[in-house]
Design an enzyme around this catalytic site. Structure first.
Site, PDB file in Angstrom:
ATOM      1  N   HIS A 353       0.886  -5.487  82.485  1.00 44.89           N
ATOM      2  CA  HIS A 353       1.453  -4.816  83.653  1.00 44.89           C
ATOM      3  C   HIS A 353       2.129  -3.476  83.391  1.00 44.89           C
ATOM      4  CE1 HIS A 353       2.285  -4.641  87.811  1.00 44.89           C
ATOM      5  NE2 HIS A 353       2.483  -5.923  88.014  1.00 44.89           N
ATOM      6  N   TYR A 467      12.488 -10.945  96.138  1.00 40.67           N
ATOM      7  CA  TYR A 467      11.830  -9.692  95.758  1.00 40.67           C
ATOM      8  C   TYR A 467      10.432  -9.688  96.357  1.00 40.67           C
ATOM      9  CZ  TYR A 467       9.978  -6.231  92.305  1.00 40.67           C
ATOM     10  OH  TYR A 467       9.419  -5.143  91.667  1.00 40.67           O
ATOM     11  N   SER A 469       7.120  -7.029  96.294  1.00 37.89           N
ATOM     12  CA  SER A 469       6.659  -5.802  95.687  1.00 37.89           C
ATOM     13  C   SER A 469       5.936  -4.937  96.727  1.00 37.89           C
ATOM     14  CB  SER A 469       5.726  -6.204  94.550  1.00 37.89           C
ATOM     15  OG  SER A 469       5.022  -5.096  94.122  1.00 37.89           O
ATOM     16  N   THR A 480       6.141   1.148  92.085  1.00 39.67           N
ATOM     17  CA  THR A 480       6.406   0.175  93.150  1.00 39.67           C
ATOM     18  C   THR A 480       7.851   0.359  93.596  1.00 39.67           C
ATOM     19  OG1 THR A 480       7.105  -1.470  91.526  1.00 39.67           O
ATOM     20  CG2 THR A 480       4.814  -1.587  92.294  1.00 39.67           C
TER      21      THR A 480
END
Length: 639
Positions: A353, A467, A469, A480
């Protein structure tokens, strides 16, 4: 057409398409990611804190926030803005965000690498492992070649496709200079997206180093890395002129690998990529000192990693486990992405990532799916080329000393224990989806997020840090931003549904849902426009630490830590090529929620560790969705 498949030197079959607008046409003129105003950030931060704190806690957090805003926060903000003005080629988040990923020392497995699995090929006979592996590999190479030649259609978000997604618009815009092209698109309500991450899809890997990893790319390499049964194979898929090998030759080499009956290695190297990054860094140094530099170079520089698993997929939970972590021996988690294909032709992507976000990987996945299913390079009747694969395919051998063997054994034990403690569960809510919600004028994403809040309240009787994204790819080098779905609105609505049904009429409940939808819509729009608060506060904290300043009081607040301990971590995607996606929880007592809102159903894929019960959470999500849909349909619901 047979002509299109002629694998001549520069035959059409080398490319997916030839966009008349060059791939990077808009990149130069993309708008810059804005640094939000400090007062807006503090206001948004306090809005996100409100539902998580009691009055006493909130008063303390509010005091710290306002002191920060007037004092050290203001100074840091001004420094950040000045720094940003001196670096107009990039965004203020780029440096800190790469650092955040690359300095993280915990394993990338489950903590960072997500997966997205492909839908099956609509033609069942094409889901054979060898056929699908060949077709997807050819399509992936074609994507790479199309991108590198500048022929890949630029990634554009069209708000009004009838006007902007047309041949005539493309013919005009290609003559507008790159420094102005974004404005031309903006005039017709089209938003070109940042494509600066795409080059890292190929020939790239994350290399473990003490304290901070490195990203490595070698675009000259022409070989593919194939893993099977824990063994590593490489073969060239491009010739010296950069032309792709004939599909029948790629098929022959993959067939050779699939029929190789070498035993699995006693000490599979792949486990090392699931280790703590410092541990892996010192073991890697040992590998290099032990005469493995050439073999590791082949792994690191390969175009991508194709992983062939020797078992079929039993069900969707098994699919998630396979694509998210697999068996550890037949994986190399450090590659920018791995294309994983199982015995029954089920395919998925697991990606590292730090280099990029879902937008680039999803575009790659969509193009590969479309190309490999609509114009497959080989068919079930195709014969592999009669080439000598034993000469073309090289099996990599690694020389291991006792320290390395011990390191692999320990990595395997850690891997097994971690995976053993991970639960994956999923549901499909079949009683409605996007269509019905849009009819009722509520945001589908807001309803899914409301259900996650309602479910957690029902299960654990609390509201926790959440959370979601959101991509900021509409800006140059955007990454992001965080949407904070837990709000005073979702809390009030959830409490009404879970604890106070008898006190509310159906109409009142509908109004509460509408409030949540409106507020969530606002948060989403702000985040997408670079107007969230998380990245801004993160960058100010990063700046303070990089200047050697003591950490401001504001960041030492327990409430700040709690807000960033994201118990419910969520991410959504909907695409014709993706069957399902998922990721691990980001904290030990959290849930990782991958979800998709389709036209007439909603799917959720939840990961958890023993501290939480994911199965029960999904039952609560289902119940919440049922209640919300019934209320929107005007039905009275019982508790």
């Amino acid at each position: 057409a047979p002509g299109r498949r002629g694998y001549s030197g520069a035959g059409a079959a080398e490319f997916l398409h030839r966009s008349i607008v060059p791939t990077m046409h808009y990149q130069k003129s993309l708008p810059r990611l804005p640094v939000p105003k400090l007062e807006d950030t503090i206001k948004r931060y306090l809005n996100a804190q409100r539902p998580l704190l009691n009055d006493e806690q909130f008063r303390k957090t509010e005091e710290l926030a306002h002191a920060f805003e007037k004092g050290i926060g203001r100074e840091l903000h001004e420094q950040l803005v000045a720094q940003d003005n001196q670096n107009k080629h990039t965004s203020y988040i780029t440096g800190p965000w790469f650092d955040m990923y690359l300095k993280a020392r915990e394993p990338i497995l489950l903590n960072f690498n997500p997966f997205m699995s492909f839908n099956p090929d609509p033609k069942p006979e094409y889901n054979d492992q060898l056929i699908r592996a060949t077709n997807m590999t050819v399509s992936a190479i074609r994507f790479m070649k199309t991108f590198r030649a500048g022929y890949l259609e630029p990634e554009v978000f069209h708000l009004n496709p009838e006007k902007s997604d047309t041949e005539i618009f493309k013919k005009i815009i290609r003559f507008v200079p790159s420094s102005l092209s974004w404005f031309g698109a903006y005039m017709v309500n089209a938003y070109p997206l940042d494509m600066s991450q795409y080059f890292r899809l190929f020939n790239s890997t994350r290399i473990p180093k003490p304290n901070k990893d490195e990203l490595y790319t070698d675009e000259k390499a022409k070989h593919l890395l194939v893993l099977r049964n824990g063994n590593f194979y490489v073969f060239d898929v491009l010739d010296r002129d950069g032309n792709m090998l004939k599909p029948s030759e790629i098929q022959a080499h993959l067939k050779y690998i699939l029929s190789d009956n070498s035993p699995a290695p006693a000490f599979p190297l792949g486990y090392l990529t699931s280790e703590n990054r410092d541990t892996w860094a010192s073991l890697r140094k040992n590998l290099l000192d032990n005469g493995n530099a050439e073999a590791l170079q082949k792994v690191d520089s390969a175009i991508f990693c194709l992983t062939l698993d020797d078992f079929p997929i039993k069900d969707l939970v098994h699919l998630s486990h396979t694509m998210l972590h697999g068996d550890g021996a037949n994986r190399w988690y450090d590659k920018s992405f791995s294309l994983i294909i199982t015995k029954d032709g089920t395919a998925g992507i697991n990606f590292e990532h730090s280099w990029g976000d879902g937008v680039a990987v999803l575009r790659f996945q969509n193009e590969v799916f479309k190309d490999s299913t609509t114009t497959p390079a080989i068919s079930p009747q195709s014969q592999p080329a009669s080439v000598d694969s034993s000469r073309a395919v090289q099996k990599l051998d690694f020389k291991l000393n006792d320290a390395l063997k011990a390191g692999i054994t320990k990595a395997k034990q850690t891997f097994d224990a971690t995976v053993e403690s991970l639960s994956l569960n999923m549901i499909q809510f079949q009683e409605g989806g996007k269509e019905l919600l849009k009819q009722k004028k509520v945001s589908p994403d807001a309803v899914a997020q409301l259900a996650f809040q309602m479910a957690f309240l029902r299960q654990y009787d609390q509201t926790v840090a959440t959370y979601e994204s959101c991509s900021t790819a509409a800006f140059k080098h955007g990454r992001t931003e965080t949407i904070r779905p837990a709000s005073v609105h979702t809390k009030k609505c959830s409490e009404a549904f879970v604890k106070g049904l008898s006190k509310h009429s159906t109409e009142e409940l509908q109004n509460l849902i509408m409030e949540c939808s409106k507020y969530h819509g606002r948060l989403t729009k702000e985040a997408a426009m670079g107007q969230g608060f998380d990245r801004h506060l993160f960058s100010l904290r990063y700046l303070a630490l990089s200047k050697g300043l003591p950490l401001p009081q504001f960041y030492q607040d327990q409430a700040y830590a709690r807000l960033n301990h994201n118990i419910i971590s969520t991410s959504t995607l909907v695409s014709p090529s993706v069957q399902l996606g998922g990721f691990g929880p980001v904290v030990a007592d959290g849930f990782g929620v991958g979800y998709q809102v389709q036209d007439d159903w909603i799917g959720c894929n939840v990961s958890s560790y023993p501290a939480r019960n994911g199965k029960e959470y999904l039952q609560c999500i289902h119940k919440s969705l049922e209640d919300i849909f019934n209320v929107l349909k005007g039905k009275k619901i019982g508790s």
